[in-house]
Design a protein around this motif. Sequence first.
Motif, PDB file in Angstrom:
ATOM      1  N   LEU A  54     -44.326  16.398 -11.649  1.00 33.05           N
ATOM      2  CA  LEU A  54     -45.313  17.227 -12.332  1.00 33.05           C
ATOM      3  C   LEU A  54     -46.706  16.745 -11.914  1.00 33.05           C
ATOM      4  O   LEU A  54     -47.469  16.166 -12.693  1.00 33.05           O
ATOM      5  N   GLY A  55     -47.007  16.987 -10.668  1.00 28.80           N
ATOM      6  CA  GLY A  55     -48.265  16.547 -10.092  1.00 28.80           C
ATOM      7  C   GLY A  55     -48.282  16.927  -8.629  1.00 28.80           C
ATOM      8  O   GLY A  55     -47.506  17.769  -8.186  1.00 28.80           O
ATOM      9  N   GLY A  60     -53.816   8.744  -7.027  1.00 30.55           N
ATOM     10  CA  GLY A  60     -55.251   8.489  -6.973  1.00 30.55           C
ATOM     11  C   GLY A  60     -55.705   7.770  -5.719  1.00 30.55           C
ATOM     12  O   GLY A  60     -56.900   7.647  -5.475  1.00 30.55           O
ATOM     13  N   PHE A  61     -54.749   7.290  -4.899  1.00 22.65           N
ATOM     14  CA  PHE A  61     -55.072   6.568  -3.679  1.00 22.65           C
ATOM     15  C   PHE A  61     -54.505   7.311  -2.476  1.00 22.65           C
ATOM     16  O   PHE A  61     -53.440   7.909  -2.566  1.00 22.65           O
ATOM     17  N   PRO A  62     -55.147   7.228  -1.325  1.00 23.64           N
ATOM     18  CA  PRO A  62     -54.574   7.834  -0.115  1.00 23.64           C
ATOM     19  C   PRO A  62     -53.474   6.955   0.460  1.00 23.64           C
ATOM     20  O   PRO A  62     -53.537   5.729   0.355  1.00 23.64           O
ATOM     21  N   SER A  63     -52.485   7.557   1.067  1.00 25.55           N
ATOM     22  CA  SER A  63     -51.366   6.802   1.652  1.00 25.55           C
ATOM     23  C   SER A  63     -51.619   6.526   3.126  1.00 25.55           C
ATOM     24  O   SER A  63     -50.888   6.990   4.001  1.00 25.55           O
ATOM     25  N   PHE A  64     -52.672   5.765   3.420  1.00 26.43           N
ATOM     26  CA  PHE A  64     -52.929   5.362   4.787  1.00 26.43           C
ATOM     27  C   PHE A  64     -52.022   4.188   5.163  1.00 26.43           C
ATOM     28  O   PHE A  64     -51.514   3.476   4.297  1.00 26.43           O
ATOM     29  N   ASN A  65     -51.858   3.961   6.455  1.00 28.54           N
ATOM     30  CA  ASN A  65     -50.979   2.898   6.904  1.00 28.54           C
ATOM     31  C   ASN A  65     -51.594   1.527   6.624  1.00 28.54           C
ATOM     32  O   ASN A  65     -52.798   1.313   6.792  1.00 28.54           O
ATOM     33  N   GLY A  80     -49.493  16.447   1.652  1.00 23.85           N
ATOM     34  CA  GLY A  80     -50.492  16.288   2.699  1.00 23.85           C
ATOM     35  C   GLY A  80     -51.893  16.656   2.247  1.00 23.85           C
ATOM     36  O   GLY A  80     -52.856  15.921   2.505  1.00 23.85           O
ATOM     37  N   ALA A  81     -52.028  17.784   1.558  1.00 23.17           N
ATOM     38  CA  ALA A  81     -53.347  18.228   1.089  1.00 23.17           C
ATOM     39  C   ALA A  81     -53.933  17.251   0.077  1.00 23.17           C
ATOM     40  O   ALA A  81     -55.130  16.928   0.120  1.00 23.17           O
ATOM     41  N   THR A  82     -53.104  16.767  -0.842  1.00 24.56           N
ATOM     42  CA  THR A  82     -53.606  15.848  -1.873  1.00 24.56           C
ATOM     43  C   THR A  82     -54.005  14.506  -1.274  1.00 24.56           C
ATOM     44  O   THR A  82     -55.024  13.921  -1.670  1.00 24.56           O
ATOM     45  N   GLU A  83     -53.202  13.997  -0.343  1.00 25.03           N
ATOM     46  CA  GLU A  83     -53.562  12.723   0.297  1.00 25.03           C
ATOM     47  C   GLU A  83     -54.876  12.854   1.061  1.00 25.03           C
ATOM     48  O   GLU A  83     -55.683  11.921   1.095  1.00 25.03           O
ATOM     49  N   PHE A  84     -55.102  13.992   1.682  1.00 19.50           N
ATOM     50  CA  PHE A  84     -56.388  14.246   2.353  1.00 19.50           C
ATOM     51  C   PHE A  84     -57.530  14.189   1.340  1.00 19.50           C
ATOM     52  O   PHE A  84     -58.563  13.547   1.592  1.00 19.50           O
ATOM     53  N   LEU A  85     -57.353  14.846   0.200  1.00 17.68           N
ATOM     54  CA  LEU A  85     -58.400  14.832  -0.823  1.00 17.68           C
ATOM     55  C   LEU A  85     -58.640  13.423  -1.344  1.00 17.68           C
ATOM     56  O   LEU A  85     -59.793  13.003  -1.529  1.00 17.68           O
ATOM     57  N   TYR A 138     -54.217  24.097  -6.158  1.00 17.96           N
ATOM     58  CA  TYR A 138     -54.439  23.468  -7.470  1.00 17.96           C
ATOM     59  C   TYR A 138     -55.103  22.093  -7.391  1.00 17.96           C
ATOM     60  O   TYR A 138     -56.067  21.831  -8.126  1.00 17.96           O
ATOM     61  N   PRO A 139     -54.651  21.162  -6.533  1.00 17.59           N
ATOM     62  CA  PRO A 139     -55.371  19.881  -6.472  1.00 17.59           C
ATOM     63  C   PRO A 139     -56.814  20.019  -6.011  1.00 17.59           C
ATOM     64  O   PRO A 139     -57.671  19.234  -6.429  1.00 17.59           O
ATOM     65  N   PHE A 140     -57.109  20.999  -5.161  1.00 13.86           N
ATOM     66  CA  PHE A 140     -58.507  21.230  -4.776  1.00 13.86           C
ATOM     67  C   PHE A 140     -59.334  21.590  -6.008  1.00 13.86           C
ATOM     68  O   PHE A 140     -60.447  21.086  -6.191  1.00 13.86           O
ATOM     69  N   LEU A 141     -58.785  22.445  -6.858  1.00 14.49           N
ATOM     70  CA  LEU A 141     -59.517  22.923  -8.034  1.00 14.49           C
ATOM     71  C   LEU A 141     -59.542  21.886  -9.147  1.00 14.49           C
ATOM     72  O   LEU A 141     -60.612  21.514  -9.644  1.00 14.49           O
ATOM     73  N   ALA A 142     -58.356  21.411  -9.574  1.00 13.91           N
ATOM     74  CA  ALA A 142     -58.257  20.600 -10.782  1.00 13.91           C
ATOM     75  C   ALA A 142     -58.428  19.116 -10.542  1.00 13.91           C
ATOM     76  O   ALA A 142     -58.770  18.374 -11.458  1.00 13.91           O
TER      77      ALA A 142
END
Length: 771
Positions: free
Chosen positions: A324-325, A333-338, A471-476, A556-560
């Motif tokens: 649910l997210g 809340g953190f990006p999944s970079f290597n 992918g979109a959320t990790e970018f944000l 949705y992650p872009f907006l909320a």
Amino acid sequence: MDRVKSTVNNMIKSVQYRRFPLQRDDEPNRHVELKMADDDEQADVANANDSPTYRPAHRPGGAGNKRFIFLLVLGFVVVFTVGYFLGNVTLKKSEARLSGCLNQTGETTAQSVQTTAQKTTTTTTVAPTKQQDKEEEKDDGAVVDEAVRGIPTNWNEISRLLDNKFTRQNFERRFNEFDVPARPAGSQGDIRVANLVADEFGALNLEKWTDVHYVQLQKKDSARPNVITYNGEEFKPEGYLAYSATGKVTGKLVFAEYGRREDLDERKNVEMRGSVMLIKVGKISFAEKVANAEARGASAVLLYPDMRDRNYDANSPLYGHVHLGSGDPYTPGFPSFNHTQFPPTNSSGLPGILAQTITYNHAQTLLREIGGPDNVGGVKDITVEVNNVLVNTEIHNVFGVLTGFIDPDEYVVVGAQRDAWGKGFARAAVGTSVLMELAKAFKDLVEKDSVRPRRSIVFASWGAGEYGSVGATEFLEGYLTSINRKLVTYINLDGVIMGRGGFIASASPLLHTLLENTMKEVNSPLGGSSSLYDMVGRSDWEEKVLRPMDVDDTAYPFLAFAGIPSISFHFITPEVEEYTYYGTSMDNKDHLKFSTNQKLEEMTVLAAKMAGRMALRLIHNHLISLDVDRYLEVVPVAISSLYIHVQRLVQEGQLKGVDPRWLSNAHGSFMRATTNLKKAIMNTDMTEDRGARFINEKLMTVERNLLSPYVSPVDTPFRHILMGRGKHTLAALAENTDPRELHTQLAFATWTIKMCANAMISDIWQNDNEV
């Protein structure tokens, strides 16, 4: 005579101008500058001439001065004569060229140029042709009439040029190109499509970039399958639900319709604690069904497709996720970079119970055991075992950027997910096809039609979309501080075609006017001369079209989460607001063609025009197409419901130390700030870049400042107080009866609204509590 004077003045004036050519990968960065010398610059020149350190090479005197004056007068006469003849010849040629060339409104192109100049919100910057490039390199002061060049200068011309680039034949070719057998996130099929996208971005000479993340995706364990056991029989379903809890539980089977809150409320007399809930697919997301079941104490959930709702193969496996997210739930809340080290934190949206899909035939067997759906419970020995495993997976987001010519650091993102559980035709293949045709069309507008958009446009192909917009959320999460003040809007292309004859959309209120205007410009999918706006109904289009944005929507992650105005839209079959084959092997071209009455390519052309025209408005207009007035229709409704709730609790003595007028004051501040911003827009010359940029920056703060700064992105990632999810939202507060929590959250929400109002009004040193 006026024309002669104008010609002479243009020749005498000093105009500073540098041409902005198309930038290629092997060329250094270049910038555009179109600027008239202002008073300050002229003063600097004057001071330079009077400075004691400034000396001319030769200062003529006496007879030299007379000779100089004589030559100056003679030069003026020559320039006057040449300018007169050139002006007349040019005018006659341009009149001959433009006569009879009518635009859509019946005006000549020359008149249209004049009209466009008056309508400041639809003026674009245009570039010279190649021949004129060479001429202007010799004389940077030359100013050429754009209408004479034959370059498009008004909205109707440019939008028609864009529309004409989308054809049925092009989409037939695209579908063949992106219709691959399988493309799970991170698989060879996914990488193959990513490479196709990246190669074409390079061939189009767009700025190309690949964003790599290493995420935890939950997949089935090939060595230990998931198992359902009842009455001594067992079956091993092929499908599964990502991000289910793992383990083994046994409990009483309870049928719970669609798993909505109202469905569960109807079964208040049924003991649900420790039960295994049998729930039909549809109405709400998989994750919401599981979360509702968990809230009622269930230990596991079995999801199945009902043949009465959808035309499935009775043995077709079903896939999905129950987070649910959005994003990687193990780095919230953190990006999944290597090689980055983050605390071992899980998303609050991960379920704590088991979840598994089963086929329709398996569900019917279980229903017979309990005497059918009307008899909600009966079997006591059903066992569910889930053995899914986490797999560290490399995913790629692929971007192509077409840089703007005036405000290149402001950009619109158009995106589509690339992966799918199986063929994923409706979402991944169609969305990617539209994305690539849009990239090609906008590149052609710039390169072949000499259109110069103000802002940049970014074409994004997302990885791991099926796992919850990963992918979109990790970018944000990775670049939010860099983009949240510059990203104007996100336009989502996932699932744009789900049927034919109907239309729905989910969007930030700031984009409702843009959506409405675009619907008036795009033809109805049913044919004829009517528009999409006419098809859905003019008087009540909002009620028929607008839907709340779902958490599974990539927009949705872009907006909320990021506070970026976003929109998704879908052509549908009337009365059916979903494409029932998502997440199955039946999501293929044949089924989508059937759902569109064999008009798939024609429908996709309309979807491309819809997305293209919205994007074109956003990168083309001086004033960004964000209508803050639309929030005046949303904020009062949300505040009113909360006000009534708070007032009742105060009157009953349950809520002390709280004044409902807090909400009234916050609402008043928002209203006044909106009114003042509208006045500023009316009083600003939007053709003047600094004024336009100031206003646009204010418009872009509205969505961002409706994010609550008082909640954690780990516990509450969707921080928007109106469109988000969590206890901080106005909707949740209107149902909260905990006095202590309500008191605190109400203060936070009230001040969030007031801060949004303050940000709209002016700079901090000019505010002086105006709102």
